[in-house]
Write an enzyme that holds these catalytic residues in place. Structure first.
Site, PDB file in Angstrom:
ATOM      1  N   ASP A   1       3.622  -1.553   0.006  1.00 15.30           N
ATOM      2  CA  ASP A   1       4.717  -2.219  -0.677  1.00 15.30           C
ATOM      3  C   ASP A   1       5.769  -2.643   0.347  1.00 15.30           C
ATOM      4  O   ASP A   1       5.912  -2.040   1.418  1.00 15.30           O
ATOM      5  CB  ASP A   1       5.355  -1.274  -1.707  1.00 15.30           C
TER       6      ASP A   1
ATOM      7  N   HIS B   1       6.609  -2.630  -9.207  1.00 15.62           N
ATOM      8  CA  HIS B   1       5.943  -2.590  -7.908  1.00 15.62           C
ATOM      9  C   HIS B   1       4.653  -1.778  -7.983  1.00 15.62           C
ATOM     10  O   HIS B   1       3.627  -2.164  -7.426  1.00 15.62           O
ATOM     11  CB  HIS B   1       6.862  -1.955  -6.858  1.00 15.62           C
TER      12      HIS B   1
END
Length: 358
Positions: free
Chosen positions: A118, A18
């Protein structure tokens, strides 16, 4: 607005799959004249600083203190990659969730024009609404994955299966995809705390300005179009993001031995298999993956995590690691792997979707 007047704040999740692509996106924005600020913790910032310096783009890094004592982690363990066990990895995620008040204060103080968040920070959509600025949502996975999850949530075919080994067709997809109940995540079979997290993420999608995924249209056109029918907002398949990097090893202090091993392989010949740093498969699925890799006839790099407290990888076929090493057919990595570096060598990366054998 002129790009030089724009300020975008980036919030990467504390896991390599990520964090690395979202940091690269911050570098891309900065390279186009956008003022870019990454909010993260001190020890995560060390790796980010190396990556930014290597590319030369002026990206700001705003650090906050990770709540190590509150989640009972040693100082410095602030990323999934540095967590030695699944329990420690879960503690990293809990610590990341506890940072919401500090992250909110930082965002307010920075007064950005956009939040690029995110997926694991769904609350940023509420803050963006309050500040009257757009929120971009980042997901490192593909739209096939999203399509399957959506069908499982909406239609629930796994609930009709009579046993864990019974196969069913996932409805509502462009292709016929068969799964077994044992392959479905627990939060899609019974209500768990993770179910609440995923539901919050899904709600945040529809309120976001746009959804940015690390995939590309040409590899899954049917599923990009399919997602447009139920996501409810703009979607941007902009990957693979590694292609924007000038150097594959920006955040690696020295050359990883798997890159040296790859130097001896033919171009477009290697299968790279990695399901992320948080995934631990049951033994029977490890067996299936190992058998498939051995039978495919290509050299491979397989990144696989051990279960807590185990010295060996459960489910590995007898003699498989020894055969692979003796015949130099592949590498089995149980620790961190430099995936960006692997991609930048320009070996062909196969996207593998597999199902259990009957």
């Amino acid at each position: 607005m002129d790009s030089g007047n724009l300020h975008v704040v980036f919030l990467p999740c504390f896991a390599p799959g990520h964090m690395i692509p979202l940091v690269q996106l911050a570098r891309l924005f900065a390279g186009r004249g956008v003022r870019s600020t990454i909010i993260t913790t001190l020890h995560n910032a060390h790796a980010i600083d190396r990556g930014i310096a290597a590319d030369g783009h002026p990206v700001n890094v705003h650090t906050i203190t990770f709540p190590s004592s509150e989640v009972r982690l040693p100082t410095g363990v602030e990323n999934i990659a540095s967590a030695a066990t699944a329990e420690a990895a879960s503690a990293v995620i809990r610590g990341m969730m506890l940072l919401r008040p500090r992250m909110e204060r930082s965002i307010r103080d920075l007064s950005p024009d956009c939040i690029f968040s995110d997926m694991f920070f769904p609350w940023t959509v509420e803050l963006a609404d309050e500040l009257d600025i757009p929120r971009l949502y980042f997901h490192p996975s593909n739209f096939l994955h999203q399509s399957i999850l959506y069908s499982l949530r909406v239609y629930g075919p796994q609930n009709e299966a009579k046993s864990e080994s019974e196969s069913f067709v996932v409805p509502g997809l462009p292709d016929k995809i068969t799964m077994k109940r044992s392959q479905v995540s627990e939060h899609l079979k019974v209500k768990t705390s993770w179910s609440d997290v995923m539901e919050a993420i899904e709600r945040s999608e529809k309120r976001s300005y746009g959804l940015v995924h690390n995939t590309f249209y040409e590899i899954e056109p049917a599923y990009v179009e399919h997602n447009k029918t139920f996501k409810g907002t703009k979607i941007f398949p902009i990957g693979p993001i590694f292609r924007f990097s000038k150097k594959g090893n920006d955040v690696v202090p020295e050359k990883h031995y798997c890159l040296s091993w790859l130097d001896g392989r033919e171009p477009d010949s290697v299968v790279y298999v990695c399901f992320g740093s948080m995934v631990i498969f049951p033994d029977d699925q490890i067996t299936e993956i190992a058998m498939a890799l051995e039978e495919c006839g290509r050299p491979f790099v397989w990144v696989v995590r051990k279960k807590d407290g185990e010295d060996v990888i459960g489910g590995m076929p007898e003699g498989f690691p020894e055969r692979i090493e003796k015949e130099n057919k592949g590498l089995i990595l149980t620790g961190w792997a430099p995936q960006v570096g692997v991609n930048m060598i320009r070996y062909h990366v196969f996207f593998i979707q597999y199902t259990m054998r009957n």
